[in-house]
Design an enzyme around this catalytic site. Structure first.
Site, PDB file in Angstrom:
ATOM      1  N   GLU B  45      26.877  43.451  29.772  1.00 18.02           N
ATOM      2  CA  GLU B  45      27.841  44.399  29.202  1.00 18.02           C
ATOM      3  C   GLU B  45      28.789  43.619  28.320  1.00 18.02           C
ATOM      4  O   GLU B  45      29.408  42.662  28.770  1.00 18.02           O
ATOM      5  CB  GLU B  45      28.677  45.032  30.314  1.00 18.02           C
ATOM      6  N   ASP B  56      41.265  49.096  33.855  1.00 12.41           N
ATOM      7  CA  ASP B  56      41.047  47.693  34.187  1.00 12.41           C
ATOM      8  C   ASP B  56      42.207  47.044  34.917  1.00 12.41           C
ATOM      9  O   ASP B  56      43.369  47.360  34.671  1.00 12.41           O
ATOM     10  CB  ASP B  56      40.763  46.902  32.907  1.00 12.41           C
TER      11      ASP B  56
END
Lengths: 598, 256
Positions: B45, B56
């Site tokens: 990724e 995040d």
């Protein structure tokens, strides 16, 4: 889930009715449903950003198609003529190619299409583009066409669409005449068709909601989807519950001290020499600003949902103080995220929050202001979503927040409307409010939006000037994008990174604007004007000395613009300013910036 | 993505490594990709930095900020990948927040992804409801939009998401943001079982996977693992070798 396309739309009312559809179609080919590129572009302003806008063409040139795609803009193209494969392949956006199905022969033609999607329809009669007749769905049963490419049209309506979906399992169903009454689209039929096509059970969990024109939506990580859906449901229930409304208004009256006066500003009126000036006195609310109207509403809702933990962000600290206040009153656990920069410049409010029993978390990331405080509050919410309510402070965030915050703040505009009718026997000519995220402004404006004689002006923070890099004038200088859960207008760079906003006023220091404001700007119902730090500071002095009210720096932006607006108005006219808060919190800034004031 | 399906059919587990493009400078990206594919990862990724990464945790956010300081953008990452001359042996997946894609234009984004040989796209703040915004454009180039499901995803919603899943399903193991954790909650195992029973595509577990014991705990219930923060931190600290046992715990039938 099969998608729904409503085709042949010509009126904004019907575009709005098709809000829950996945796609809408504009017909550019000769037809009774034909629209011009200009009409389609205007209608597109009412279409949620994630809805496909499909242009229907018959034997148009690639130039015509590409130009229309750019101008409307369209996200897909649908071809109903005898377009060659080269043209189909040359189009840059996804392409739907339509086929009239009479026989198995026609099915084979469709199987060889180069388009991304194929649409099957009953054969046309007097013009191309579908006749609304039902075709024999069973013809498709043995076709080797990928169901993910298949769009079914032709004679569909609310009563037969479930059956059509069951039989063909298509990617999308397309309807036009099936949602019309006497040759014109019918909003009720559109609703019914979408509901039937989506199947009753899915309604609450997958439905997309909360758009104002193209802006809004629920752009949040999957972990939060359950919480926003639950909130949506809980708010809908509460909104319709007279007991909830009674309780909310009880606290507004007995605790906040509403209703607030609409003060006639005699000296300001004389000094400006124009319209009669009235002031909506949100500065008189308990805690000193309009923020508490929303904090009470959301705290009551959180308790109704069984949540006794609250997280919130704050910029200037007014929303943080309002939230900490309500949490003290209702005995709720309270965490407030505040940018480190704001913690420094709003020391007094930080201590107020602590005194009220809230935990204040200083955010050192990014620009360490409001935007970063929202990021941290969102992260905290993602992690504690099961027992915590995010009490957002402005008309921002994923649906239902912008609608809910607007509704809780609408008490400002509702009172104003009633009061001005008492004072003057008529509606005002101009109403102004400052706009950061936009909660006091949307609360003031919303009850007037349908009164077209009332001019509405939102005032943004231009900081050091809109031509410098230090401003927060989102509608003047921003562009479309997604931040904090909604599609809205943003200050961003060319690569989609959100920029820092700048304003002397911590409450307007935000690089986005509520989605409803972005919509009202698009359709021209509200004008948005920028005011610089310097102009706002000058207004603080004028206002304090003429009216004996020291305004919040945020509110001073609205006052400064009001002075400009007053110049073009006559003494017969009426102007209302929303004084969203009082200036106590800004005293250190005023003392610093207005040093040497005589 | 066919490679991922083949793997599932062979009964092997996938290890998907997440890296932040441009952390340490964009030129490092090719080194990192080559290193990881040699180390035996199944897919990579490529994270695109964003100013407001609300899904995040601190590790990836900090890496993103370092990349932004280097002037890294979505466009630059995609163009950089088009310059590569080495053989890319594993599927590359772009993971980006929605706003850079909107700014770039979904149609152009899809086109450049195709040119860069991208095999999938993950957008954590684009929920199923709004997938129309990007999905038709990337699907036009046969690039799947990979959906996330979480512990809080409601049952009927889960069914809908799985029914139309493309590529693989990204099953989030925590109620929270990305980042390393000591323990995963006990309910995760059942959650993975439930998803895998229904999913037509492979199911990969991600968020918080950083220790071999996380992998041991879930290995029988998923088709693969996605590891982000641990790898991002290891690259930053120049200690990427230390992650190799984690990769092997997934990909080797008998961990060494």
């Amino acid at each position: 889930m099969t998608k729904v396309k409503i085709c042949g739309l010509k009126e904004s009312e019907h575009v709005k009715a098709a809000e829950q559809a996945d796609a809408i179609g504009f017909v550019f080919a000769p037809s009774k449903r034909q629209v011009t590129v200009e009409q389609a572009s205007e209608l597109a302003k009412h279409v949620p950003v994630d809805t496909e806008k499909i242009g229907v063409f018959v034997n148009a040139t690639i130039e015509e198609i590409e130009k229309t795609v750019m101008q409307v803009p369209l996200t897909m193209v649908q071809l109903h003529g005898d377009e060659p494969d080269e043209l189909v392949e040359a189009i840059r956006v996804p392409v739907i190619q339509a086929f009239s199905i009479r026989s198995k022969e026609d099915v084979r033609k469709l199987e060889n299409s180069k388009a991304d999607y194929v649409l099957v329809d009953a054969p046309g009669t007097d013009y191309r583009g579908g006749s609304g007749r039902v075709f024999d769905w069973s013809l498709l049963q043995n076709a080797t066409i990928d169901k993910k490419r298949l769009i079914v049209a032709g004679g569909l309506h609310a009563e037969n669409v479930r059956a059509a979906i069951g039989q063909t399992e298509p990617y999308m169903v397309d309807v036009s005449s099936g949602v019309e009454t006497e040759g014109r689209k019918d909003s009720e039929k559109i609703h019914k068709f979408i509901q039937q096509a989506k199947g009753g059970s899915m309604q609450e969990t997958i439905e997309k909601k909360g758009f104002f024109g193209k802006y809004g939506g629920q752009f949040v990580p999957e972990t939060l989807m359950k919480a926003v859906k639950e909130l949506e449901q809980a708010y809908e229930d509460a909104k319709g519950d007279p007991e909830f409304q009674k309780e909310y208004h009880h606290y507004l009256k007995e605790y906040v001290g509403r209703e607030q006066p609409l003060t006639y500003a005699q000296r300001l009126t004389e000094a400006w020499g124009g319209p009669k000036v009235y002031l909506k006195r949100e500065d008189l609310n308990h805690t000193g600003a309009h923020k508490i109207n929303n904090a009470i509403g959301q705290a009551l809702l959180a308790m109704r949902m069984g949540k006794r933990k609250i997280v919130a962000e704050t910029g200037a600290g007014q929303h943080g103080v309002a939230t900490a206040t309500i949490c003290a009153l209702f005995d709720l656990e309270c965490v407030i995220f505040m940018g480190e920069e704001d913690v420094k410049r709003q020391e007094l409010n930080v201590f107020r929050m602590k005194l009220l029993g809230a935990r204040v978390e200083s955010v050192t990331k990014g620009s360490a202001t409001l935007k970063d405080a929202v990021n941290e509050a969102l992260r905290y919410w993602v992690t504690n979503v099961e027992d915590t309510h995010y009490l957002i402070g402005s008309a921002l965030g994923p649906h239902p927040f912008p609608t809910m915050v607007r509704d809780f703040q609408s008490v400002i505009g509702e009172e104003t409307k009633r009061q001005i009718l008492e004072h003057e026997g008529r509606l005002p000519d101009t109403v102004l409010a400052c706009v950061g995220g936009g909660s006091n402004a949307i609360g003031m404006f919303y009850p007037f939006v349908k009164d077209e004689s009332v001019k509405l002006i939102g005032v943004e923070a231009a900081g050091q000037g809109v031509d410098t890099e230090k401003h927060a004038a989102t509608l003047t200088k921003g562009s479309e994008g997604v931040l904090h859960g909604a599609f809205m207008k943003l200050l961003q760079d060319d690569s989609g990174q959100v920029l820092e906003a700048h304003s002397l006023s911590a409450g307007l220091d935000y690089p986005g604007i509520g989605p409803e404001h972005a919509y009202l700007a698009d359709i021209g119902r509200v004008q948005y004007k920028p005011i610089t730090d310097e102009e706002a500071l000058a207004a603080v002095v004028t206002f304090s000395r003429l009216e004996g009210i020291i305004p919040a720096l945020e509110s001073a932006h609205a006052i400064a613009e009001a002075e400009k607006a007053a110049k073009d108005m006559t003494s017969e006219e009426i102007l209302v300013i929303c004084v969203s808060g009082r200036g106590d919190k800004d005293m250190a800034t005023y003392a610093d910036k207005l040093e040497g004031l005589a | 993505m066919n490679r991922l399906t083949t793997l599932k059919e062979a009964g092997e587990k996938a290890f998907v490594a997440y890296i932040m493009a441009g952390d340490g400078g964009l030129k490092r990206l090719s080194e990192q990709v080559q290193y990881l594919q040699e180390a035996g990862v199944t897919a990579i990724e490529i994270g695109i930095p964003f100013s407001d990464p609300v899904a995040d945790g601190p590790t990836i956010e900090a890496a993103g900020n370092r990349a932004l300081k280097e002037g890294v953008t979505l466009e630059k990452v995609l163009l950089e990948m088009q310059q590569w001359t080495f053989e890319v042996k594993v599927p590359l997946i772009v993971m980006t927040y929605l706003n850079p894609v909107i700014r770039f234009g979904a149609e152009r984004f899809a086109e450049e992804c195709r040119k860069s040989g991208i095999s999938g796209v993950i957008i954590p703040d684009l929920p199923f409801e709004h997938r129309e915004l990007v999905q038709p454009h990337i699907n036009k180039h046969d690039i799947p939009l990979i959906q996330l499901v979480t512990l809080t995803t409601m049952e009927d919603r889960l069914d809908e998401i799985l029914k139309s899943a493309q590529g693989f399903v990204y099953a989030v193991t925590v109620t929270g943001i990305t980042g390393t954790r000591d323990e995963l909650s006990g309910e995760v195992k059942n959650f993975m079982k439930r998803i895998r029973a229904k999913s037509p595509v492979p199911v990969y577990a991600g968020f918080g996977i950083s220790k071999t014991r996380h992998i041991d705990m879930l290995k029988d219930e998923v088709d693969g693992f996605i590891v982000g923060s641990a790898i991002v931190q290891a690259f930053h600290d120049n200690k990427i070798k230390e992650v190799e046992p984690l990769i092997q715990a997934v990909t080797l039938p008998h961990p060494v």
